[in-house]
Design a protein around this motif. Structure first.
Motif, short mmCIF file in Angstrom:
data_model
loop_
_atom_site.label_atom_id
_atom_site.label_comp_id
_atom_site.label_asym_id
_atom_site.label_seq_id
_atom_site.Cartn_x
_atom_site.Cartn_y
_atom_site.Cartn_z
N GLY A 16 62.19 19.67 -45.01
CA GLY A 16 62.29 18.87 -43.80
C GLY A 16 60.94 18.59 -43.17
O GLY A 16 60.84 18.05 -42.08
N LEU B 261 62.47 5.06 -37.08
CA LEU B 261 63.14 6.35 -37.27
C LEU B 261 63.73 6.49 -38.67
O LEU B 261 64.49 7.41 -38.94
CB LEU B 261 64.21 6.56 -36.19
CG LEU B 261 63.64 6.69 -34.77
CD1 LEU B 261 64.75 6.66 -33.73
CD2 LEU B 261 62.83 7.99 -34.61
N GLY C 144 67.17 9.81 -34.11
CA GLY C 144 66.19 10.76 -33.57
C GLY C 144 66.56 12.18 -33.96
O GLY C 144 65.69 12.98 -34.32
N ALA C 145 67.84 12.48 -33.91
CA ALA C 145 68.29 13.82 -34.29
C ALA C 145 67.95 14.09 -35.75
O ALA C 145 67.53 15.19 -36.10
CB ALA C 145 69.80 13.95 -34.09
N VAL D 134 65.42 12.78 -37.57
CA VAL D 134 63.98 13.03 -37.78
C VAL D 134 63.54 14.33 -37.13
O VAL D 134 62.71 15.05 -37.69
CB VAL D 134 63.04 11.88 -37.33
CG1 VAL D 134 63.37 10.58 -38.03
CG2 VAL D 134 63.02 11.68 -35.84
N ALA D 135 64.09 14.67 -35.96
CA ALA D 135 63.60 15.86 -35.26
C ALA D 135 64.14 17.15 -35.86
O ALA D 135 63.56 18.21 -35.67
CB ALA D 135 63.95 15.78 -33.77
N THR D 136 65.25 17.08 -36.60
CA THR D 136 65.75 18.29 -37.24
C THR D 136 65.19 18.41 -38.65
O THR D 136 65.42 19.42 -39.32
CB THR D 136 67.29 18.33 -37.28
OG1 THR D 136 67.76 17.15 -37.93
CG2 THR D 136 67.86 18.37 -35.89
N GLY D 137 64.48 17.36 -39.10
CA GLY D 137 63.68 17.54 -40.30
C GLY D 137 64.23 16.96 -41.58
O GLY D 137 64.89 17.65 -42.33
N VAL D 138 63.91 15.71 -41.85
CA VAL D 138 64.11 15.17 -43.19
C VAL D 138 62.91 14.31 -43.51
O VAL D 138 62.24 13.84 -42.63
CB VAL D 138 65.38 14.30 -43.31
CG1 VAL D 138 66.60 15.14 -43.18
CG2 VAL D 138 65.37 13.16 -42.34
#
Lengths: 235, 235
Positions: B46, B103, B228-229, B231-235
């Protein structure tokens, strides 16, 4: 003393005396907080339910809890989330205030930063942004209206608890660090980003850099993405 | 056969022969995929790094892996993410296309829905939205430009893999379900939301309802929050 609050999987129907086993980052957090068997804590399921619990056992990898009683759920985040956002050109701040209100920000602090084209906003504009927050609260059926606070220089801005700043050169994720034991501040920069000196200053004062994907986000997208991550991962 | 891909904590410096223990939802996913010791799989952290791995052991609660070799990281998501978004009034679609491009959306499918005020868009507007996606790719330094596809009626829209729709009456989180073994589609409605019949149709066809906080989001906020969720949680 404020009770430690941890995220648990969904809370079931029969709450009192149900036992729960936790693994993962929440267990590390309980260890860091030095909780011991017998200690009380709060649990929430990120789906609007909250309960009092007792810690039964804790080692490095797992925690066992007993649920004691359900508490009235709150539609607000377990700790206040402050969005600290640089002054932006045109009507972009209005868009950010609107989305941040829908996405649960408790407070919106405007910042004067090095690369900002805008150095100040008039009193009228601040009144207007607060009116926009009030309208957005109403439209999103939120009970709380976040206050939009007059700009302060970034160097003079003080936060309590955790602070996170989108950072192009780190590999930490917001979800690696975020916990609900103290207030949360999300910092986002102006069109040109925070300067290197500003970024050093922020991380030197304890703000955690977090990555937000591999692309350059516009100044008005980053706050919505960060707050979106918080609602979509469940608080 | 496509290899199963799971999220792991940060990959360290010495990759080959490092052993990793996984717990949590990724382990469930490996069980569902019926992987057995000796099987090859892909892991990603991620944070832009990816590696080939071998499954050493798997039970209901934990999986043990051996890392084999690092693969060249890609700045795109491990599986394509399609944003399927209802037609919106005024310039709101342009804002959504811009943010979705930054995003990481791989494709933007426009939808005609029951509550939409807008029933169609002209050919010129579709060209303009594609131009906006191309500009946003460039500005965000993204190598890929998502295509904006002409509107189709919601009932005629077909997806491959997983589909998620923001739903006011469920308690599931996006992060409870999302995995990177098949393409991902995020569906978001018009100003008035999807109708009850549309929502039933979507969930009947396998779309998973997910909660996005406790407030009513505007039609243009929901897609940015969901992406946004991711990208921010990691992929």
């Amino acid at each position: 003393m404020r009770l430690t609050r941890v995220r648990v999987p969904a809370l079931g129907e029969d709450l009192p005396d149900t036992r729960l086993v936790l693994t993962g980052p929440e267990v590390r957090h309980l260890s860091v907080m030095r909780l011991r068997p017998g200690d009380a804590l709060l649990v929430f399921d990120g789906r609007g339910r909250e309960a009092r619990a007792e810690l039964l056992a804790l080692d490095g990898l797992r925690a066992e809890l007993r649920l004691v009683e359900e508490l009235p759920g709150t539609p607000e985040t377990p700790q206040p989330v402050t969005l600290a956002v640089a002054l932006l050109k045109g009507d972009k701040l209005a868009d950010v205030v609107r989305a941040a209100t829908e996405l649960g920000a408790a407070r919106i602090q405007l910042l004067v930063t090095q690369h900002a084209d805008v150095r100040d906003i008039g009193a009228n504009k601040l009144v207007r942004l607060n009116r926009i927050a009030a309208e957005a609260s109403k439209q999103s059926r939120r009970a709380v209206t976040p206050e939009v606070l007059a700009p302060v220089p970034l160097g003079a801005f003080r936060w309590e608890g955790q602070a996170y700043v989108a950072h192009p050169y780190v590999h930490d994720l917001l979800t690696d660090h975020l916990h609900w034991d103290s207030p949360v501040t999300l910092l986002t920069g102006p069109e040109g980003g925070f300067s290197e000196a500003e970024m050093d200053g922020l991380t030197g004062r304890g703000a955690q850099g977090v990555v937000l994907g591999s692309r350059i986000l516009r100044a008005e997208t980053a706050p919505v993405a960060l707050l979106g991550a918080i609602v979509a991962t469940g608080v």
